[in-house]
Design a protein around this motif. Structure first.
Motif, short mmCIF file in Angstrom:
data_model
loop_
_atom_site.label_atom_id
_atom_site.label_comp_id
_atom_site.label_asym_id
_atom_site.label_seq_id
_atom_site.Cartn_x
_atom_site.Cartn_y
_atom_site.Cartn_z
N UNK A 17 0.60 -1.15 0.00
CA UNK A 17 0.05 -0.01 -0.03
C UNK A 17 0.84 1.22 0.05
N UNK A 18 1.86 1.36 0.87
CA UNK A 18 3.00 2.44 0.95
C UNK A 18 3.64 2.31 -0.35
N UNK A 19 4.04 1.46 -1.12
CA UNK A 19 4.95 1.56 -2.18
C UNK A 19 4.07 2.07 -3.50
N UNK A 20 2.68 1.57 -3.54
CA UNK A 20 1.70 2.03 -4.66
C UNK A 20 1.57 3.53 -4.29
N UNK A 33 -5.04 -0.87 -2.07
CA UNK A 33 -4.26 -1.68 -1.90
C UNK A 33 -4.35 -2.22 -0.30
N UNK A 34 -4.13 -1.40 0.60
CA UNK A 34 -4.16 -1.56 1.98
C UNK A 34 -5.45 -2.39 2.40
N UNK A 35 -6.37 -1.53 2.09
CA UNK A 35 -7.82 -2.18 2.45
C UNK A 35 -8.00 -3.46 1.87
N UNK A 64 -1.09 -0.15 13.19
CA UNK A 64 0.11 -0.11 12.83
C UNK A 64 0.26 0.63 11.50
N UNK A 65 -0.74 0.66 10.66
CA UNK A 65 -0.62 1.69 9.80
C UNK A 65 -0.75 3.21 10.03
N UNK A 66 -1.74 3.34 10.96
CA UNK A 66 -1.61 4.90 11.57
C UNK A 66 -0.57 5.18 12.35
N UNK A 67 0.17 4.07 13.02
CA UNK A 67 1.19 4.32 13.86
C UNK A 67 2.57 4.84 12.99
N UNK A 68 2.60 4.10 11.55
CA UNK A 68 3.75 4.12 10.91
C UNK A 68 3.70 5.54 10.55
N UNK A 69 2.96 6.46 10.48
CA UNK A 69 2.85 7.86 10.04
C UNK A 69 3.83 8.66 11.05
N UNK A 83 8.60 -1.45 9.85
CA UNK A 83 8.36 -1.95 11.43
C UNK A 83 6.82 -2.20 11.52
N UNK A 84 6.10 -1.31 10.94
CA UNK A 84 4.52 -1.58 11.06
C UNK A 84 4.12 -3.19 10.47
#
Length: 107
Positions: A17-20, A33-35, A64-69, A83-84
């Motif tokens: 999701x991040x890469x896209x 993609x994440x969803x 984890x997704x939210x915490x990665x920000x 890490x997430x």
């Protein structure tokens, strides 16, 4: 068709999701993609461990997704994403392994 472990699906969803989002410069596309990966993982978590496991791990996936920000501001974007992904993968592995052990299935 071989079964792909929910652990791998969840990690791939966060990383992919991040890469896209980064490479297409379209954040909503990364969110799709994440969803999608999260939905597949949640389905597998439900099959492996029931509703409580699915809800708990889905919450961990979103957290984890939210915490990665905010973590990205401290250690960088890619390290935060990895890490997430690693955190949610470890939680997924632990919960589904334990659920299988309780059900008498081979871990």
């Amino acid at each position: 068709m071989p079964k792909i472990p929910a652990t791998a699906v969840a990690a791939t969803g966060i990383i992919g999701g991040y890469a896209i989002a980064r490479w297409t410069k379209k954040r909503p596309l990364g969110g799709v993609a994440l969803a999608a990966a999260g939905a597949v993982a949640a389905y597998e978590w439900h099959r492996a461990g029931g509703s409580k496991a699915s809800v708990g791990l889905s919450t961990a996936y979103i957290a984890a997704f939210a915490g990665s920000h905010p973590l990205a501001k401290k250690i960088g974007a890619w390290p935060a994403v990895f890490t997430a992904a690693g955190t949610v993968s470890a939680a997924s592995w632990a919960v589904t392994r334990r659920a299988k052990a309780w059900a008498g299935q081979p871990a």
